[in-house]
Design an enzyme around this catalytic site. Sequence first.
Site, PDB file in Angstrom:
ATOM      1  N   THR A 178      29.201  24.185 -42.481  1.00 60.87           N
ATOM      2  CA  THR A 178      30.247  24.893 -43.000  1.00 60.87           C
ATOM      3  C   THR A 178      31.590  24.312 -42.919  1.00 60.87           C
ATOM      4  O   THR A 178      31.518  23.434 -41.942  1.00 60.87           O
ATOM      5  CB  THR A 178      30.421  26.185 -42.761  1.00 60.87           C
ATOM      6  OG1 THR A 178      31.547  26.802 -43.266  1.00 60.87           O
ATOM      7  CG2 THR A 178      30.335  26.433 -41.332  1.00 60.87           C
ATOM      8  N   SER A 217      35.329  32.158 -36.599  1.00 57.16           N
ATOM      9  CA  SER A 217      34.552  33.436 -36.585  1.00 57.16           C
ATOM     10  C   SER A 217      33.391  33.046 -35.472  1.00 57.16           C
ATOM     11  O   SER A 217      32.988  31.832 -35.501  1.00 57.16           O
ATOM     12  CB  SER A 217      33.850  33.937 -37.882  1.00 57.16           C
ATOM     13  OG  SER A 217      32.894  33.193 -38.353  1.00 57.16           O
ATOM     14  N   TYR A 268      30.382  33.409 -36.335  1.00 58.91           N
ATOM     15  CA  TYR A 268      29.430  32.682 -37.285  1.00 58.91           C
ATOM     16  C   TYR A 268      29.588  31.057 -37.308  1.00 58.91           C
ATOM     17  O   TYR A 268      28.972  30.242 -37.102  1.00 58.91           O
ATOM     18  CB  TYR A 268      29.469  33.342 -38.748  1.00 58.91           C
ATOM     19  CG  TYR A 268      28.900  32.317 -39.530  1.00 58.91           C
ATOM     20  CD1 TYR A 268      27.532  31.699 -39.822  1.00 58.91           C
ATOM     21  CD2 TYR A 268      29.857  31.578 -40.437  1.00 58.91           C
ATOM     22  CE1 TYR A 268      27.223  31.048 -40.905  1.00 58.91           C
ATOM     23  CE2 TYR A 268      29.439  30.640 -41.464  1.00 58.91           C
ATOM     24  CZ  TYR A 268      28.293  30.315 -41.550  1.00 58.91           C
ATOM     25  OH  TYR A 268      27.798  29.446 -42.406  1.00 58.91           O
ATOM     26  N   HIS A 269      31.097  30.868 -37.459  1.00 61.38           N
ATOM     27  CA  HIS A 269      31.233  29.501 -37.592  1.00 61.38           C
ATOM     28  C   HIS A 269      31.146  28.842 -36.442  1.00 61.38           C
ATOM     29  O   HIS A 269      30.934  27.552 -36.247  1.00 61.38           O
ATOM     30  CB  HIS A 269      32.859  29.448 -38.086  1.00 61.38           C
ATOM     31  CG  HIS A 269      33.057  29.987 -39.621  1.00 61.38           C
ATOM     32  ND1 HIS A 269      33.824  30.938 -39.846  1.00 61.38           N
ATOM     33  CD2 HIS A 269      32.655  29.233 -40.843  1.00 61.38           C
ATOM     34  CE1 HIS A 269      33.583  30.964 -41.363  1.00 61.38           C
ATOM     35  NE2 HIS A 269      33.134  29.961 -41.625  1.00 61.38           N
TER      36      HIS A 269
END
Length: 388
Positions: free
Chosen positions: A144, A179, A181-182
């Site tokens: 990402t 985050s 997630y990141h």
Amino acid sequence: MRILVLGGDGYLGWPTALHLSQVGHDVAVADNFARRQYDFELGVESLVPIESLQTRVEAWKELTGKEIGVYVGDLCDHDFTLEMLRDFRPEAVVHFAEQRAAPYSMIDRKHAVYTQVNNVVGNLNLLYAIAEVDRDIHLVKLGTMGEYGTPNIDIEEGWLEVEHNGRTDRVLFPKRPGSFYHLSKVHDSHNIEFTCRIWGLRATDLNQGVVYGQQTPETALDDRLATRFDYDAVFGTVLNRFVIQSVLGQPLTVYGNGSQTRGIIDIRDTVKCIQLACENPADAGEFRVFNQMTESMSVKEIAETVARNYPGEVTIENLDNPRVELEGHYYNVKHTALMDLGLSPHLLSDTLITSLFDVAKRHAHRVKLPALQPKVNWRTHASPVQET
């Protein structure tokens, strides 16, 4: 080429599998259906109804005569992962099989831990399985752009030439994710780079921007082949949310002042990028990074584009930003590698937005209005954001 698509039941995994099959590759998909379980947990669902994976695969064979193999299991189960690779013997593995939402990872401690364990352990199991089965397997991993954050310098494609105290070196580009997630994606990237350097694996890390769109030429063949259209504040993309709000006569909810800028990409370009990466593999021992985006826009610019194209009155409302992110920041991303391989990008156009309005109008009766409002606050260990 034999290509295994992990997370092949998901928003991107499914259309990618269809596209790879359509252009002539021998494709199998694997999934544990966790993404469908998140819908049950959150009380939401895809705006566009989606069929079971089994129905989708059968429909694809009926329409095209092409078969897609199916494996059901979890990458966190190393035995399953190893046996799947031994059975299918892929030449390339496309890895989409991770929890993909930043807000989901920020709900609370439980969701943060789940996200990191699921993503990092699953990816690490996959690396070990590739090393054991065949080190020539090319790993194409979806990362990402959020790994980079918003640095005050140009974002290179994964690597950076550094001069310090008169000496130079080539290092991984510094990461400042926003985050849990990141952060999990950053850990993945480091683990993949390490195994390429130490074990001689070959990998392409695709740092992807925000994906928009709901149809590819393959999914448009039949309603049974449709992929997801997420609009909720946890899993939905900002463009999808704005489209839904326009159709329903709701204000477009812009977080903060809307100057936050991100890389974006059409779903049709995503599947093409995966094809290009698979067909042009990294060398043995190479950790290759492509920034998979085609243009950048601010949240405000996206909202204004949607409002300009909707055939009716649209208002824009600024909300307190539940995220911790810079506004008015510098953002310049290098993204030439995929263009050099032959990508001819679709840019965000009036035509695409109009088609998304059509999709939203067709399924507007399925919208759950409370799902459009943010409820996850980055600052307070998941105390709910008050609905407005």
